[in-house]
Motif scaffolding. Structure first.
Motif, mmCIF file in Angstrom:
data_model
loop_
_atom_site.group_PDB
_atom_site.id
_atom_site.type_symbol
_atom_site.label_atom_id
_atom_site.label_comp_id
_atom_site.label_asym_id
_atom_site.label_seq_id
_atom_site.Cartn_x
_atom_site.Cartn_y
_atom_site.Cartn_z
ATOM 1 N N THR A 153 0.836 -1.209 0.000
ATOM 2 C CA THR A 153 0.000 0.000 0.000
ATOM 3 C C THR A 153 0.867 1.254 0.000
ATOM 4 O O THR A 153 0.579 2.224 -0.725
ATOM 5 C CB THR A 153 -0.928 -0.001 1.227
ATOM 6 N N ASN A 154 1.954 1.254 0.773
ATOM 7 C CA ASN A 154 2.861 2.404 0.822
ATOM 8 C C ASN A 154 3.516 2.640 -0.532
ATOM 9 O O ASN A 154 3.652 3.787 -0.966
ATOM 10 C CB ASN A 154 3.938 2.199 1.882
ATOM 11 N N ARG A 155 3.939 1.575 -1.209
ATOM 12 C CA ARG A 155 4.569 1.734 -2.532
ATOM 13 C C ARG A 155 3.589 2.292 -3.547
ATOM 14 O O ARG A 155 3.946 3.148 -4.358
ATOM 15 C CB ARG A 155 5.118 0.389 -3.011
ATOM 16 N N GLU A 156 2.351 1.790 -3.526
ATOM 17 C CA GLU A 156 1.346 2.297 -4.454
ATOM 18 C C GLU A 156 1.061 3.769 -4.184
ATOM 19 O O GLU A 156 0.914 4.560 -5.117
ATOM 20 C CB GLU A 156 0.058 1.479 -4.335
ATOM 21 N N THR A 157 1.005 4.154 -2.926
ATOM 22 C CA THR A 157 0.754 5.554 -2.565
ATOM 23 C C THR A 157 1.915 6.437 -3.021
ATOM 24 O O THR A 157 1.697 7.529 -3.546
ATOM 25 C CB THR A 157 0.561 5.686 -1.040
#
Length: 164
Positions: A153-157
């Motif tokens: 989720t952090n990478r996508e954000t």
């Protein structure tokens, strides 16, 4: 997701108490062996070595109570010891999910550790260490799944922020 092995605390207390009693009995047996009986002869040190090795093993395994909570916007980690003598290094950390950079599991011969890498102020990386030796394989697998989900989720954000 919440993960805890707090329900095993009575078992861990029993094991620590048993090793403590064995250690005390080993000291008493060693003193009696030297002063009175002389059954072991030059091998009397074994009466101290075996309980000391058991206590050292428990010390290497680390803090037995581990709790993890990823519900909400923050990650909560808590790693406590049962004995108050060894509790000086209890870990209790809470930080926002977006600060999690990566994690690493270290599987030693006897112990398991979890290293969490988080971003701190001024783009420094802070490493947090937790003892997870007392977790079952399923609990470790669930923990790994949850942390991977947060990192994904952090990478996508971050990718969305970079394209804007």
């Amino acid at each position: 997701m919440r993960l805890s092995n707090r329900n095993g605390k009575p078992l861990y207390s029993f094991i620590y108490s048993l090793v403590g009693i064995i250690f005390i009995l080993g000291i008493i047996a060693y003193i009696l062996e030297i002063n009175k009986f002389d059954v072991f002869g030059n091998k009397a040190w074994v009466l101290l070595a075996v309980p000391a090795i058991l206590f050292l093993l428990l010390y290497i395994l680390g803090r037995p109570v581990f709790e993890y909570d990823s519900d909400g916007e923050a990650l909560n980690f808590r790693n406590n010891h049962i004995l108050y003598l060894l509790s000086k290094k209890n870990a209790k950390d809470e930080f926002p999910k977006y600060k999690l950079l990566k994690f690493n599991f270290v599987n030693g011969f006897i112990f398991r550790r979890l290293y969490i890498y988080i971003s701190s102020k001024k783009n420094h990386v802070t490493i947090l260490k937790y003892d997870i030796s007392y977790l079952s394989r399923k609990q470790v697998k669930d923990l790994k799944f949850s942390l991977n989900k947060v990192i994904k989720t952090n990478r996508e954000t971050r990718q969305e922020d970079n394209t804007d």
